[in-house]
Design an enzyme around this catalytic site. Structure first.
Site, PDB file in Angstrom:
ATOM      1  N   CYS A  65       0.782  -1.275   0.082  1.00  0.00           N
ATOM      2  CA  CYS A  65       0.040  -0.028   0.059  1.00  0.00           C
ATOM      3  C   CYS A  65       0.902   1.248  -0.094  1.00  0.00           C
ATOM      4  CB  CYS A  65      -1.133  -0.137   1.242  1.00  0.00           C
ATOM      5  SG  CYS A  65      -0.218   0.211   2.782  1.00  0.00           S
ATOM      6  N   THR A  67       2.463   2.864   2.583  1.00  0.00           N
ATOM      7  CA  THR A  67       3.691   2.733   3.520  1.00  0.00           C
ATOM      8  C   THR A  67       3.679   1.220   3.846  1.00  0.00           C
ATOM      9  OG1 THR A  67       1.834   2.731   5.315  1.00  0.00           O
ATOM     10  CG2 THR A  67       3.064   4.825   4.661  1.00  0.00           C
ATOM     11  N   HIS A 133      13.515 -20.273  17.864  1.00  0.00           N
ATOM     12  CA  HIS A 133      12.296 -19.392  17.294  1.00  0.00           C
ATOM     13  C   HIS A 133      11.105 -19.941  17.358  1.00  0.00           C
ATOM     14  CE1 HIS A 133      15.748 -16.921  16.222  1.00  0.00           C
ATOM     15  NE2 HIS A 133      16.322 -17.925  15.548  1.00  0.00           N
TER      16      HIS A 133
HETATM   17  C1  RB5 Z   1      -3.716   5.376   1.363  1.00  0.00           C
HETATM   18  O1  RB5 Z   1      -3.992   6.845   1.263  1.00  0.00           O
HETATM   19  C2  RB5 Z   1      -2.684   5.101   2.390  1.00  0.00           C
HETATM   20  O2  RB5 Z   1      -3.211   5.514   3.417  1.00  0.00           O
HETATM   21  C3  RB5 Z   1      -2.590   3.763   2.100  1.00  0.00           C
HETATM   22  O3  RB5 Z   1      -2.113   3.352   0.984  1.00  0.00           O
HETATM   23  C4  RB5 Z   1      -1.539   2.905   2.933  1.00  0.00           C
HETATM   24  O4  RB5 Z   1      -0.268   3.895   3.197  1.00  0.00           O
HETATM   25  C5  RB5 Z   1      -1.916   2.818   4.507  1.00  0.00           C
HETATM   26  O5  RB5 Z   1      -1.335   2.390   5.439  1.00  0.00           O
END
Ligand code: RB5
Length: 150
Positions: A65, A67, A133
């Site tokens: 996504c 981040t 682990h």
């Molecule tokens: C989308 O704007 C963003 O919030 C999503 O891609 C992600 O980074 C969320 O954790």
């Protein structure tokens, strides 16, 4: 390997590049992500890949996504999933060796495509070491069981 891939609207281009890269290496890649850049919600795609792993439909997963945070958090809500968001290959490799992660996640707004490929390579090539682990992995499972009974 049969790999599930998932992404939100921010990561369509990176998903396509990583999918092609993995296929070139001989992996089968199942796309659970969106192919549209229209705004959508990452939990849907994190959950879809996580469920496919737990159901045995794919061996492991790659989530992307903006981040890598939101989509990995949603996958980690599914029992049996150990998803790790990584921005560098060292943590990716160790997350497999020590934590037996079954999903690797990263951010399309955080890492470039070459670094993303390196992260995926290190993660896929690494092997879970077991031994000491496993005690900790068993403890993670126990946390899941305790949550079920609440
Ligand atoms: C989308 O704007 C963003 O919030 C999503 O891609 C992600 O980074 C969320 O954790």
């Amino acid at each position: 390997m049969k790999i599930g891939i998932g992404n939100d609207h921010v990561a369509v281009e990176m998903k396509n590049e990583i999918k092609a890269y993995l296929e070139e290496k001989g992996h089968e890649v199942v796309n659970f992500g969106t192919d549209s850049t229209e705004r959508c919600n990452y939990p849907e795609y994190g959950e879809a890949v996580a469920n496919a792993i737990v159901a045995g439909e794919v061996d492991c997963g790659v989530l992307i996504c903006g981040t890598g945070v939101g989509i990995s958090l949603s996958a980690n809500k599914v029992n049996g999933i150990r998803a790790c968001v990584c921005s560098e290959p060292y943590s990716a490799k160790l997350s497999k060796q020590h934590n037996n992660t079954n999903i690797i996640a990263f951010g399309a707004r955080v890492v470039g495509i070459e670094l993303a490929k390196m992260i995926v390579d290190q993660w896929l090539e690494a092997e879970y070491e077991g031994g000491r682990h496993q005690v900790r992995i068993d403890m993670l499972k126990e946390i899941e069981e305790k949550q079920k009974n609440k």
